[in-house]
Design a protein around this motif. Structure first.
Motif, PDB file in Angstrom:
ATOM      1  N   ARG A 100       0.832  -1.209   0.000  1.00 10.85           N
ATOM      2  CA  ARG A 100       0.000   0.000   0.000  1.00 10.85           C
ATOM      3  C   ARG A 100       0.862   1.253   0.000  1.00 10.85           C
ATOM      4  N   VAL A 101       1.955   1.211   0.747  1.00 13.51           N
ATOM      5  CA  VAL A 101       2.868   2.353   0.767  1.00 13.51           C
ATOM      6  C   VAL A 101       3.460   2.581  -0.618  1.00 13.51           C
ATOM      7  N   ARG A 102       3.909   1.488  -1.233  1.00 20.52           N
ATOM      8  CA  ARG A 102       4.490   1.613  -2.574  1.00 20.52           C
ATOM      9  C   ARG A 102       3.474   2.186  -3.544  1.00 20.52           C
ATOM     10  N   ALA A 103       2.246   1.683  -3.520  1.00 23.34           N
ATOM     11  CA  ALA A 103       1.213   2.165  -4.432  1.00 23.34           C
ATOM     12  C   ALA A 103       0.953   3.651  -4.218  1.00 23.34           C
ATOM     13  N   ALA A 104       0.871   4.081  -2.961  1.00 19.57           N
ATOM     14  CA  ALA A 104       0.604   5.485  -2.652  1.00 19.57           C
ATOM     15  C   ALA A 104       1.752   6.370  -3.119  1.00 19.57           C
TER      16      ALA A 104
END
Length: 206
Positions: free
Chosen positions: A19-23
């Motif tokens: 999720r961090v990477r996507a954000a």
């Protein structure tokens, strides 16, 4: 591009890390669209993504690292080649896919920002090369299939055929700043097809 795929942040983890990477990649893309590569900052990407600055610096290291990971993600998200059973229709589909991408508000702006970055950043160049090589290799398969069906001469270089379709589109987009539309794309595909049928993309003997 093997070494680029080992950059921190490019591995596909799960859970919160994913999720961090996507954000962060979404924020990177938004910042590129709004400010270009030279206006891209790690701090602003972190703020936009709602992620701590130390996380962004630790995992991506630099704005070039962010752009590299973004291009890897875009390559992985891109659609597979067409398979209509007709080389003409397949090459037209390729041309339309290119023009659709480069004229898309966000995707086209992203490409232009990274291409501009490539004039001064070696890592951005490698990210672009990896992205386009992957797409060219994917679409070259339609040429290989056409050769097997007898639609094109034996030995036709599929990658060169696909490059020949895209080249005039990118020339208009980046050099002459002329409109790039479906009519231009169709002409590029049909001219390339005529050349391919005539054997123009069969390598000459050494």
């Amino acid at each position: 591009m093997e070494q680029e795929s080992r950059l921190a942040g490019t591995v596909r983890p799960g859970g919160r890390t994913a999720r961090v990477r996507a954000a962060v990649l979404e924020a990177t893309r938004d910042e590129l669209v709004e400010h270009g590569f030279h206006g891209l900052t790690m701090d602003q990407v972190a703020a936009r993504a709602g992620v701590g600055k130390t996380t962004v610096y630790r995992r991506w290291g630099s704005r070039a690292g962010l752009v590299t990971d973004l291009m890897i993600e875009l390559a992985e998200q891109s659609s597979p080649h067409a398979d209509t059973g007709s080389i003409e229709d397949d090459l037209l589909a390729n041309a339309m896919a290119v023009v659709g991408a480069v004229t898309d508000h966000r995707l086209g702006a992203t490409f232009q920002a990274v291409i501009a970055a490539g004039t001064s950043d070696a890592q951005a160049v490698q990210a672009l090369r990896a992205f386009y090589l992957r797409r060219i290799e994917e679409w070259a398969k339609v040429v290989d299939l056409a050769v097997k069906r007898g639609e094109l001469p034996e030995g036709t270089d599929g990658m060169e055929v696909i490059r020949a379709i895209s080249a005039p589109l990118y020339y208009r987009l980046l050099v002459t700043k002329e409109p790039v539309d479906q009519g231009v794309a169709r002409s590029a595909a049909l001219r390339t097809l005529a050349a391919a049928r005539a054997g123009a993309f069969v390598p000459l003997p050494a």
